[in-house]
Structure formats: structure tokens, C-alpha cells
Design a protein around this motif. Structure first.
Motif, mmCIF file in Angstrom:
data_model
loop_
_atom_site.group_PDB
_atom_site.id
_atom_site.type_symbol
_atom_site.label_atom_id
_atom_site.label_comp_id
_atom_site.label_asym_id
_atom_site.label_seq_id
_atom_site.Cartn_x
_atom_site.Cartn_y
_atom_site.Cartn_z
ATOM 1 N N ALA A 65 67.782 40.435 31.671
ATOM 2 C CA ALA A 65 69.114 39.893 31.961
ATOM 3 C C ALA A 65 69.061 38.937 33.155
ATOM 4 O O ALA A 65 69.719 37.897 33.163
ATOM 5 N N SER A 66 68.255 39.279 34.154
ATOM 6 C CA SER A 66 68.089 38.429 35.330
ATOM 7 C C SER A 66 67.453 37.101 34.950
ATOM 8 O O SER A 66 67.869 36.044 35.435
ATOM 9 N N LYS A 67 66.455 37.160 34.084
ATOM 10 C CA LYS A 67 65.804 35.928 33.628
ATOM 11 C C LYS A 67 66.793 35.055 32.854
ATOM 12 O O LYS A 67 66.849 33.846 33.053
ATOM 13 N N ASN A 68 67.604 35.674 31.997
ATOM 14 C CA ASN A 68 68.599 34.912 31.237
ATOM 15 C C ASN A 68 69.634 34.270 32.154
ATOM 16 O O ASN A 68 70.052 33.131 31.934
ATOM 17 N N LYS A 69 70.023 34.987 33.198
ATOM 18 C CA LYS A 69 70.976 34.426 34.159
ATOM 19 C C LYS A 69 70.344 33.252 34.910
ATOM 20 O O LYS A 69 70.988 32.225 35.128
ATOM 21 N N ALA A 70 69.087 33.375 35.274
ATOM 22 C CA ALA A 70 68.377 32.290 35.961
ATOM 23 C C ALA A 70 68.274 31.063 35.060
ATOM 24 O O ALA A 70 68.447 29.927 35.519
ATOM 25 N N GLU A 119 70.061 41.528 43.056
ATOM 26 C CA GLU A 119 71.527 41.465 43.151
ATOM 27 C C GLU A 119 72.206 42.291 42.064
ATOM 28 O O GLU A 119 73.121 43.062 42.351
ATOM 29 N N ILE A 120 71.765 42.119 40.818
ATOM 30 C CA ILE A 120 72.496 42.785 39.726
ATOM 31 C C ILE A 120 72.153 44.259 39.576
ATOM 32 O O ILE A 120 72.889 44.988 38.923
ATOM 33 N N THR A 121 71.064 44.691 40.183
ATOM 34 C CA THR A 121 70.706 46.108 40.069
ATOM 35 C C THR A 121 71.049 46.920 41.318
ATOM 36 O O THR A 121 70.857 48.132 41.332
ATOM 37 N N ALA A 122 71.568 46.267 42.343
ATOM 38 C CA ALA A 122 71.874 46.966 43.603
ATOM 39 C C ALA A 122 72.795 48.166 43.380
ATOM 40 O O ALA A 122 72.541 49.255 43.897
ATOM 41 N N SER A 123 73.829 47.984 42.590
ATOM 42 C CA SER A 123 74.776 49.083 42.378
ATOM 43 C C SER A 123 74.218 50.163 41.455
ATOM 44 O O SER A 123 74.704 51.296 41.452
ATOM 45 N N LEU A 124 73.188 49.834 40.686
ATOM 46 C CA LEU A 124 72.588 50.814 39.764
ATOM 47 C C LEU A 124 71.579 51.731 40.453
ATOM 48 O O LEU A 124 71.297 52.818 39.971
ATOM 49 N N ARG A 125 71.056 51.299 41.566
ATOM 50 C CA ARG A 125 70.000 52.053 42.261
ATOM 51 C C ARG A 125 70.466 53.445 42.693
ATOM 52 O O ARG A 125 69.661 54.356 42.809
#
Length: 160
Positions: free
Chosen positions: A95-100, A62-68
Motif C-alpha cells: 500500500a505504501s508503494k502504491n501511495k508513493a 506513517e501509515i502503520t504508526a497507528s497499527l503498531r
């Protein structure tokens, strides 16, 4: 029945549940919180500190979709590795792990709230349910209040 509860009798057993419930007020509403037993606290800690890989991966996507879209034009700001994207040197996987972890902590703490309606339960509560009801700032306030209630500081416990 435990050794302790049998020593204090029926009146203690009838009121034991009330010993394990505290409350706090926020926004004009009084929330009741169930104080977890040590085993429950350890289980919450485990769920929060070790988020499941599937959840972390879902958040990462989700958080990297726009970065691809920048993958072909890497810069110093955006570096792509085999399994991660670094933005200004910061790992998006981390960052994803921290959000989880944050979402799990919020969810597990909200599950400690005692519903006012008879027969209602928050056991199957998800972070999506919480997110639909409260903005992140309110979520964090509630989690902070729950934390204060379930483990008061030494100063609060002494009453000074």
C-alpha cells in the motif's frame, strides 16, 4: 538545431515551443501543459513506476504508526511479519508503494504545467506543495486532464 528545424527555418523555430503546449480548462481556469518529448515521457514513467525506497519507507512508517499498538495482540485482521503488517490480508508495504507511485505520478504530471508568470518554474515542485494547494479529488482531476492533453485517445485525435 535539428535536421527538421533547420529544414523549416526561423519561423518554425520561433513557433516550435507553441507546438508543444496544449491547454485545458478546469474550474474556470485555463491550464497550459507542456507536451513532453519521448525521452522525457520515459523518464517520467521510470520515476513513477520505480519509487525510491526511502520514500516508500517513510510512507510505510506513517501509515502503520497507528497499527503498531496492536502488535502484541495479533488477530486474523492484523498480522505482523518481519518487515510488514498485513491488514485483512493486504500488505501495508505494498500500500505504501502504491501511495508513493500515485504521489510521484501527480507530482511529475503537475511539473508539466506551464506557469503563467514569466520566470516561474515548477521543476522543484514537491507533492507536499501540491497537497497544500489541492485536495486529492482535484489533484486526480488535474492529472486526468493532463493525461488527456498529452496523449489524446485515437478517437479524439481523429475528431470523431
Amino acid at each position: 538545431m535539428t535536421k527538421f528545424s533547420s529544414a523549416f527555418g526561423d519561423k518554425y523555430q520561433a513557433n516550435r515551443k507553441n507546438l508543444l503546449i496544449r491547454s485545458f480548462e478546469l474550474g474556470g481556469h485555463t491550464f497550459k501543459v507542456r507536451i513532453p518529448l519521448i525521452a522525457e515521457s520515459e523518464e517520467i514513467y521510470k520515476k513513477v513506476s520505480e519509487p525510491d525506497d526511502e520514500t516508500v519507507e517513510k510512507i510505510y512508517v506513517e501509515i502503520t504508526a497507528s497499527l503498531r499498538k496492536f502488535e502484541t495482540t495479533q488477530t486474523e485482521d492484523f498480522k505482523f511479519t518481519d518487515n510488514d503488517i498485513l491488514v485483512e490480508g493486504r500488505s501495508m508495504r505494498e500500500a505504501s508503494k502504491n501511495k508513493a507511485i500515485t504521489e510521484a505520478r501527480i507530482t511529475e504530471f503537475f511539473k508539466l504545467l506551464v506557469p503563467e508568470l514569466e520566470g516561474a518554474s515548477l521543476e522543484d515542485l514537491t507533492y507536499a506543495d501540491i497537497q497544500d494547494e489541492f485536495p486529492i479529488s482535484v489533484q486526480m482531476q488535474i492529472v486526468e486532464k493532463i493525461g488527456e492533453v498529452i496523449s489524446p485517445t485515437y478517437k479524439e485525435a481523429r475528431g470523431n
